[in-house]
Scaffold this motif. Sequence first.
Motif, short mmCIF file in Angstrom:
data_model
loop_
_atom_site.label_atom_id
_atom_site.label_comp_id
_atom_site.label_asym_id
_atom_site.label_seq_id
_atom_site.Cartn_x
_atom_site.Cartn_y
_atom_site.Cartn_z
N GLU A 1 -34.78 7.01 -4.27
CA GLU A 1 -34.19 8.18 -4.89
C GLU A 1 -34.46 8.17 -6.39
O GLU A 1 -34.55 7.11 -7.01
N ARG B 1 -32.66 18.92 -13.46
CA ARG B 1 -31.73 19.59 -12.55
C ARG B 1 -32.39 20.73 -11.77
O ARG B 1 -31.82 21.25 -10.82
N GLU C 1 -25.83 7.59 -15.59
CA GLU C 1 -26.88 7.95 -14.64
C GLU C 1 -26.67 9.35 -14.07
O GLU C 1 -25.53 9.78 -13.89
N HIS C 2 -27.77 10.02 -13.78
CA HIS C 2 -27.73 11.34 -13.15
C HIS C 2 -28.71 11.35 -11.99
O HIS C 2 -29.88 10.98 -12.16
N ALA C 3 -28.26 11.75 -10.82
CA ALA C 3 -29.17 11.91 -9.68
C ALA C 3 -30.07 13.12 -9.95
O ALA C 3 -29.60 14.17 -10.40
N PRO D 1 -32.21 15.92 -8.30
CA PRO D 1 -32.43 16.52 -6.98
C PRO D 1 -33.89 16.90 -6.76
O PRO D 1 -34.63 17.18 -7.71
N SER D 2 -34.29 16.90 -5.52
CA SER D 2 -35.63 17.37 -5.14
C SER D 2 -35.49 18.69 -4.42
O SER D 2 -34.90 18.76 -3.34
N PHE E 1 -33.55 9.06 -10.37
CA PHE E 1 -32.40 9.18 -11.26
C PHE E 1 -32.86 9.27 -12.71
O PHE E 1 -33.97 8.86 -13.04
#
Length: 410
Positions: free
Chosen positions: A15, A106, A24-26, A28-29, A17
Amino acid sequence: MTDRNNSFFYIANGELFLFDGEKEHAVPSGVAEKYVAHVKDRIRKNEWKESGSGAVFMGTVNPETVESAVASISSKVCCVGFSDDRLIYSLNIDGVCGIYSKRTFRDTDEGIVLSDREYRYSDFDISRDGDICVSAAFAGESHIGIKRRDDADCRMMTEGDSLEIYPVWSKNKKNVICFSGAGLSGADDDRSAEVGEASGRLPFFNMQYDIPVEARERSAFALCSLDIETGEITELRSDNAYDFVKPQTTADGSLWYIKKPFRPGDNGRGFGGCLLDILRAPVRLLGALVGFFNIFTIRYSGKNLTSAGGTKTKKRSEDQICIDGNIISASKELRTNEAKGEKYPGYIPRTFELHRITPENNDVTVKKGVIAYRVTENGVLYSNGTSVVLVNNDGSEELVAKIKDVTFIA
């Protein structure tokens, strides 16, 4: 997109980040989200004819639910890069591998950089001119391709029974690419049939388009360079006992890489592995049948088929971690690194060494216990499995973030 001096993107457990210097920030796909939405929609549309008494009568029962279908999706971010003001990343989702771009981390409204049904694109690097060199897998091999900034197609630069990965542009030599390369054994015919059946496609005249490179034995990875004008390939570092992987280059002419032990049995199906698979096959088949009928029974009767409430599965010890294709005993390696006096000990073995080849061709060991790294103006960011640490230019170290399982830093 963000201040690159105080932040970095990273991949952990497949994943993506962003670490912004504080948290931390995920990331997105959009491609993955659309794929998941498509899978959910497909299951819901067919649910009426695959469940209930009518489906039982017609023999079209399918115990798959939306939840189980989503859980079975295999999705993995492979590589990250930057072109102008866009974030570029490669994604493998259920065997389809492409490269995509987004304006911000984002953003889920993404563009396609490279994606087709022929090649599986993974590792890549982008030059200052916007040209992309990429590792493209096909028919059990992996080769270096180039996509020019203004060209929609990718042109293959290498060929043969070989595995070529981790391509990067040289930052001080024009039209030169550094990469890791290994020779491949002959394709495994039995494995080809197995993969073809699993994917719903059968081999046609032994044309093994679906064979993953993991199904073939390879030699140790050598560190190589490719002159794309002449086609000449030069071997820079090689040793039958070690893999030389994940090269990076800097403007001063230095070449960085990770050196780690080569274990032939880790990457292919040696005799021992094949024999073990044969012995395990009846057990796996029985487990699959019990699991299928158990799901069917739970769905239509609300009860488990097995008296114990489900089939028993052997759980791998939590101490055994698979990171970047390597099985590691985390606690053992952590204790070893602590005993060696590491300021910020991690669980990556000390045999995983970060090296730098200087412009004078001196090979220097920079740090031991490294799985991923990024060369910066201030020094080198590296992951030791439990943390991301900065080795400053003066040799001192400072903890940047306590982040586990990082396998790529950009």
